[in-house]
Design a protein around this motif. Sequence first.
Motif, PDB file in Angstrom:
ATOM      1  N   LEU A  66      51.754  66.425  32.132  1.00 35.22           N
ATOM      2  CA  LEU A  66      51.099  65.224  32.632  1.00 35.22           C
ATOM      3  C   LEU A  66      50.783  64.273  31.491  1.00 35.22           C
ATOM      4  CD1 LEU A  66      48.409  66.919  34.931  1.00 35.22           C
ATOM      5  CD2 LEU A  66      50.596  65.932  35.671  1.00 35.22           C
ATOM      6  N   ALA A  67      50.934  62.991  31.738  1.00 32.32           N
ATOM      7  CA  ALA A  67      50.352  61.978  30.861  1.00 32.32           C
ATOM      8  C   ALA A  67      48.980  61.640  31.448  1.00 32.32           C
ATOM      9  CB  ALA A  67      51.234  60.741  30.804  1.00 32.32           C
ATOM     10  N   ILE A  68      47.949  61.881  30.659  1.00 31.67           N
ATOM     11  CA  ILE A  68      46.570  61.635  31.094  1.00 31.67           C
ATOM     12  C   ILE A  68      46.081  60.406  30.349  1.00 31.67           C
ATOM     13  CG2 ILE A  68      44.242  62.623  31.222  1.00 31.67           C
ATOM     14  CD1 ILE A  68      45.526  65.396  31.236  1.00 31.67           C
ATOM     15  N   GLU A  69      45.595  59.387  31.075  1.00 33.75           N
ATOM     16  CA  GLU A  69      45.349  58.105  30.406  1.00 33.75           C
ATOM     17  C   GLU A  69      44.214  57.293  31.026  1.00 33.75           C
ATOM     18  OE1 GLU A  69      48.570  55.207  30.754  1.00 33.75           O
ATOM     19  OE2 GLU A  69      49.748  56.676  31.857  1.00 33.75           O
ATOM     20  N   PRO A  70      42.976  57.613  30.640  1.00 32.25           N
ATOM     21  CA  PRO A  70      41.864  56.773  31.082  1.00 32.25           C
ATOM     22  C   PRO A  70      41.915  55.384  30.458  1.00 32.25           C
ATOM     23  CG  PRO A  70      41.103  58.411  29.500  1.00 32.25           C
ATOM     24  CD  PRO A  70      42.535  58.743  29.815  1.00 32.25           C
ATOM     25  N   MET A  71      41.562  54.387  31.260  1.00 28.88           N
ATOM     26  CA  MET A  71      41.428  53.006  30.769  1.00 28.88           C
ATOM     27  C   MET A  71      40.084  52.493  31.273  1.00 28.88           C
ATOM     28  SD  MET A  71      44.685  51.824  33.059  1.00 28.88           S
ATOM     29  CE  MET A  71      45.621  53.315  32.692  1.00 28.88           C
ATOM     30  N   LEU A  72      39.201  52.168  30.335  1.00 33.22           N
ATOM     31  CA  LEU A  72      37.819  51.851  30.692  1.00 33.22           C
ATOM     32  C   LEU A  72      37.497  50.399  30.378  1.00 33.22           C
ATOM     33  CD1 LEU A  72      37.720  54.928  30.930  1.00 33.22           C
ATOM     34  CD2 LEU A  72      35.521  54.908  29.754  1.00 33.22           C
ATOM     35  N   ILE A  73      36.706  49.798  31.267  1.00 31.67           N
ATOM     36  CA  ILE A  73      36.322  48.389  31.158  1.00 31.67           C
ATOM     37  C   ILE A  73      34.835  48.328  30.804  1.00 31.67           C
ATOM     38  CG2 ILE A  73      36.070  46.224  32.425  1.00 31.67           C
ATOM     39  CD1 ILE A  73      38.436  47.193  34.212  1.00 31.67           C
ATOM     40  N   ALA A  74      34.526  47.625  29.716  1.00 33.97           N
ATOM     41  CA  ALA A  74      33.155  47.644  29.186  1.00 33.97           C
ATOM     42  C   ALA A  74      32.141  47.125  30.188  1.00 33.97           C
ATOM     43  CB  ALA A  74      33.092  46.813  27.900  1.00 33.97           C
ATOM     44  N   GLY A  75      32.491  46.063  30.919  1.00 35.89           N
ATOM     45  CA  GLY A  75      31.518  45.415  31.791  1.00 35.89           C
ATOM     46  C   GLY A  75      31.146  46.198  33.034  1.00 35.89           C
ATOM     47  N   GLY A  76      31.917  47.255  33.342  1.00 34.64           N
ATOM     48  CA  GLY A  76      31.561  48.102  34.466  1.00 34.64           C
ATOM     49  C   GLY A  76      32.230  47.736  35.781  1.00 34.64           C
ATOM     50  N   ARG A  77      32.921  46.593  35.820  1.00 34.47           N
ATOM     51  CA  ARG A  77      33.637  46.228  37.051  1.00 34.47           C
ATOM     52  C   ARG A  77      35.003  46.901  37.077  1.00 34.47           C
ATOM     53  NH1 ARG A  77      32.362  40.353  39.058  1.00 34.47           N
ATOM     54  NH2 ARG A  77      34.312  40.777  40.140  1.00 34.47           N
ATOM     55  N   ASP A  78      35.488  47.179  38.300  1.00 39.82           N
ATOM     56  CA  ASP A  78      36.771  47.874  38.450  1.00 39.82           C
ATOM     57  C   ASP A  78      37.941  46.917  38.652  1.00 39.82           C
ATOM     58  OD1 ASP A  78      35.427  50.262  38.272  1.00 39.82           O
ATOM     59  OD2 ASP A  78      35.357  50.590  40.435  1.00 39.82           O
ATOM     60  N   ASP A  79      37.663  45.648  38.946  1.00 38.15           N
ATOM     61  CA  ASP A  79      38.769  44.763  39.304  1.00 38.15           C
ATOM     62  C   ASP A  79      39.449  44.188  38.058  1.00 38.15           C
ATOM     63  OD1 ASP A  79      36.463  43.421  38.810  1.00 38.15           O
ATOM     64  OD2 ASP A  79      36.660  41.966  40.423  1.00 38.15           O
ATOM     65  N   TYR A  80      40.634  43.684  38.267  1.00 40.85           N
ATOM     66  CA  TYR A  80      41.462  43.194  37.175  1.00 40.85           C
ATOM     67  C   TYR A  80      42.404  42.147  37.743  1.00 40.85           C
ATOM     68  CZ  TYR A  80      44.740  46.325  39.419  1.00 40.85           C
ATOM     69  OH  TYR A  80      45.531  46.930  40.352  1.00 40.85           O
ATOM     70  N   ARG A  81      43.042  41.415  36.851  1.00 41.97           N
ATOM     71  CA  ARG A  81      44.051  40.445  37.290  1.00 41.97           C
ATOM     72  C   ARG A  81      45.235  40.529  36.339  1.00 41.97           C
ATOM     73  NH1 ARG A  81      43.771  36.337  33.682  1.00 41.97           N
ATOM     74  NH2 ARG A  81      41.847  36.158  32.490  1.00 41.97           N
ATOM     75  N   ALA A  82      46.378  40.049  36.819  1.00 46.09           N
ATOM     76  CA  ALA A  82      47.583  40.055  35.991  1.00 46.09           C
ATOM     77  C   ALA A  82      47.790  38.672  35.399  1.00 46.09           C
ATOM     78  CB  ALA A  82      48.795  40.458  36.818  1.00 46.09           C
ATOM     79  N   ASP A  83      48.264  38.643  34.155  1.00 42.76           N
ATOM     80  CA  ASP A  83      48.654  37.385  33.526  1.00 42.76           C
ATOM     81  C   ASP A  83      49.880  36.795  34.232  1.00 42.76           C
ATOM     82  OD1 ASP A  83      46.711  37.376  31.640  1.00 42.76           O
ATOM     83  OD2 ASP A  83      48.025  37.645  29.897  1.00 42.76           O
ATOM     84  N   PRO A  84      50.161  35.508  33.988  1.00 42.00           N
ATOM     85  CA  PRO A  84      51.389  34.917  34.551  1.00 42.00           C
ATOM     86  C   PRO A  84      52.659  35.662  34.130  1.00 42.00           C
ATOM     87  CG  PRO A  84      49.937  33.197  33.737  1.00 42.00           C
ATOM     88  CD  PRO A  84      49.325  34.501  33.309  1.00 42.00           C
ATOM     89  N   ASP A  85      52.615  36.399  33.008  1.00 42.75           N
ATOM     90  CA  ASP A  85      53.817  37.154  32.600  1.00 42.75           C
ATOM     91  C   ASP A  85      54.102  38.328  33.543  1.00 42.75           C
ATOM     92  OD1 ASP A  85      52.227  39.391  31.807  1.00 42.75           O
ATOM     93  OD2 ASP A  85      52.127  38.718  29.729  1.00 42.75           O
ATOM     94  N   GLY A  86      53.171  38.616  34.453  1.00 38.70           N
ATOM     95  CA  GLY A  86      53.379  39.676  35.430  1.00 38.70           C
ATOM     96  C   GLY A  86      53.117  41.073  34.903  1.00 38.70           C
ATOM     97  N   TRP A  87      52.919  41.210  33.604  1.00 37.54           N
ATOM     98  CA  TRP A  87      52.725  42.516  32.983  1.00 37.54           C
ATOM     99  C   TRP A  87      51.271  42.762  32.573  1.00 37.54           C
ATOM    100  CZ3 TRP A  87      55.743  46.633  32.880  1.00 37.54           C
ATOM    101  CH2 TRP A  87      57.118  46.473  33.074  1.00 37.54           C
ATOM    102  N   THR A  88      50.735  41.866  31.744  1.00 36.62           N
ATOM    103  CA  THR A  88      49.428  42.112  31.128  1.00 36.62           C
ATOM    104  C   THR A  88      48.331  42.143  32.182  1.00 36.62           C
ATOM    105  OG1 THR A  88      50.252  40.751  29.306  1.00 36.62           O
ATOM    106  CG2 THR A  88      47.905  41.364  29.273  1.00 36.62           C
ATOM    107  N   LEU A  89      47.554  43.219  32.210  1.00 35.99           N
ATOM    108  CA  LEU A  89      46.403  43.302  33.105  1.00 35.99           C
ATOM    109  C   LEU A  89      45.139  43.030  32.313  1.00 35.99           C
ATOM    110  CD1 LEU A  89      47.242  46.482  35.207  1.00 35.99           C
ATOM    111  CD2 LEU A  89      47.871  44.105  35.630  1.00 35.99           C
TER     112      LEU A  89
END
Length: 255
Positions: free
Chosen positions: A204-227
Amino acid sequence: MVEIKTDAALEAMREAGRVVAHALAAVRDAAAVGVGLDELDGVARDVLDKAGARSPFLGYHPSFAPAPFPAVICASVNDAIVHGIPDGYRLRDGDLVSIDCGAVLDGWTGDAAISFVVGTADPADEALIDSTRQALEAGIAAATVGNRIGDISHAIGGVARAARRGMPADFGGHGIGRRMHEEPHVPNSGLPGRGYRLRHGLVLAIEPMLIAGGRDDYRADPDGWTLRTTDGSRAAHVEHTVAITDDGPRILTLP
Ligand code: MG
Ligand code: MG
């Protein structure tokens, strides 16, 4: 379908993982104020080339992306969470950088990520990276024969929630082998005791990604890749490729 690897395959995956670890270490060494993200990509390319490895990132084109991924690393800076494209951006003092890298060697894949601060670190960023690493360690510790995927998810999510961090719910870890993304999905939060039962030879690849502010939502850049985070707070992402074995979890993406 979940593919269980032979012991010979685990040894081959260890070698692929070693290449990933070396590439990440070289990128970490090269990262400094004024260095371009595209230069860091070049550093990782050199390591893969010299090892005779291929990048599973370069040219990767999942359905959500408008164009194939153009690099061998993802470089996600500050409020970028994952999947950042290494462009001409030059690192600044205090930037929080997450580098994700993969390698395919003799047909087997390794996948790992590191987060670090360039130059002078804000203690808040160090704390975010620490909690992300702790989430990864907890997830790895739960990756034992007889446990279930949900036990890994629960361990990661517990650390993240205790630290009051957010997590993008749609992204997590994955099975890995001849392909970078295999079954099963490994969510970064969930109920213990649920999901696929872990057995010797599952990788398995195990990969937590944590956001400092505590919110779970995200958006994608216009490049379609960067979250990116929606609140502008910073994010960290760390990852290892881990084999479940009768002797306990074995990290394959170490030097
Ligand atoms: Mg990765
Ligand atoms: Mg991965």
